[in-house]
Design an enzyme around this catalytic site. Structure first.
Site, short mmCIF file in Angstrom:
data_model
loop_
_atom_site.label_atom_id
_atom_site.label_comp_id
_atom_site.label_asym_id
_atom_site.label_seq_id
_atom_site.Cartn_x
_atom_site.Cartn_y
_atom_site.Cartn_z
N LYS A 110 -15.05 -23.36 -3.55
CA LYS A 110 -14.05 -22.30 -3.61
C LYS A 110 -13.42 -22.16 -5.01
O LYS A 110 -13.57 -23.05 -5.86
CB LYS A 110 -12.97 -22.58 -2.56
CG LYS A 110 -13.49 -22.53 -1.12
CD LYS A 110 -12.34 -22.61 -0.13
CE LYS A 110 -12.86 -22.54 1.30
NZ LYS A 110 -11.75 -22.47 2.28
N TYR A 121 -14.70 -13.31 6.20
CA TYR A 121 -13.75 -14.03 7.06
C TYR A 121 -13.21 -13.16 8.20
O TYR A 121 -12.13 -13.41 8.71
CB TYR A 121 -12.59 -14.58 6.23
CG TYR A 121 -12.92 -15.86 5.48
CD1 TYR A 121 -13.12 -17.05 6.17
CD2 TYR A 121 -13.02 -15.88 4.10
CE1 TYR A 121 -13.41 -18.24 5.50
CE2 TYR A 121 -13.31 -17.06 3.41
CZ TYR A 121 -13.50 -18.23 4.12
OH TYR A 121 -13.77 -19.40 3.46
N ASN A 136 -8.64 -25.38 -0.26
CA ASN A 136 -9.21 -26.65 0.21
C ASN A 136 -10.63 -26.92 -0.31
O ASN A 136 -11.43 -27.56 0.34
CB ASN A 136 -9.14 -26.74 1.74
CG ASN A 136 -9.94 -25.67 2.44
OD1 ASN A 136 -10.44 -24.75 1.80
ND2 ASN A 136 -10.08 -25.79 3.75
N HIS A 147 -16.02 -24.76 1.67
CA HIS A 147 -16.21 -24.21 3.01
C HIS A 147 -17.50 -24.78 3.60
O HIS A 147 -18.44 -25.07 2.86
CB HIS A 147 -16.33 -22.68 2.93
CG HIS A 147 -16.83 -22.04 4.19
ND1 HIS A 147 -16.01 -21.79 5.26
CD2 HIS A 147 -18.08 -21.62 4.55
CE1 HIS A 147 -16.73 -21.24 6.23
NE2 HIS A 147 -17.98 -21.12 5.82
N GLU A 179 -23.95 -16.59 7.81
CA GLU A 179 -23.26 -16.73 6.52
C GLU A 179 -24.25 -16.79 5.36
O GLU A 179 -24.02 -16.20 4.30
CB GLU A 179 -22.35 -17.96 6.55
CG GLU A 179 -21.17 -17.78 7.50
CD GLU A 179 -20.28 -19.01 7.67
OE1 GLU A 179 -19.31 -18.92 8.42
OE2 GLU A 179 -20.58 -20.06 7.07
#
Ligand code: CMP
Length: 138
Positions: free
Chosen positions: A10, A50, A113, A116, A127
């Site tokens: 990320k 998302y 975080n 993913h 995805e």
């Protein structure tokens, strides 16, 4: 069953120069990197990716963050890839993640975080195909 999963390094982790460290975790854990690319998502692209979270209170924060800078998207291959990758990255909230996991080592918060990972084989395939074309999955 599929042995593929989808991962994102990320924007926080790319900005903090953790791409190399995270690559080492991927390779040391025995994953094959089928494909990887550095991209910057548009807000719309993040919203589409998302979409499952669109009714959650954090949807805008999440999609703004995910489109705020460059991230690395990866298609990974290994036996039992989805479950294995989720073990390697640790709990969604780094405060709850086990020692040695990627989120414990490199994430700063629940929202930012570091990585993913797909949560099921079905979502992994969806995805991967969201970001990669057939010819990129060599
Ligand atoms: P990820 O595995 O990419 O999937 C959805 C993301 O939403 C998750 O990681 C978190 O980074 C993010 N997120 C932000 N706020 C929350 C929250 N309050 N609860 C759960 N996930 C959140």
């Amino acid at each position: 069953m599929t042995n593929r999963t989808f991962a994102i390094i990320k924007p926080d982790a790319v900005k903090n120069n953790y791409v190399g460290n995270i690559y080492n975790h991927i390779l040391e854990e025995g994953f094959t990197i089928l494909s990887a690319k550095l991209i910057k998502m548009s807000k719309y692209q993040a919203e589409q990716f998302y979409l499952i979270h669109k009714d959650r209170p954090f949807y805008d924060e999440l999609t703004s963050f995910m489109s705020s800078g460059r991230c690395m998207v990866l298609a990974l291959e290994k036996d039992n890839a989805v479950e294995n990758w989720r073990t390697v990255i640790g709990a969604t909230n780094p405060d709850d993640a086990n020692d040695g996991t990627i989120r414990k080592l490199y994430a700063s918060s629940l929202g930012e975080n570091a990585v993913h990972g797909s949560d099921s084989n079905e979502n992994a395939l969806k995805e991967i195909s969201f970001f990669f074309s057939y010819s990129e999955l060599i």
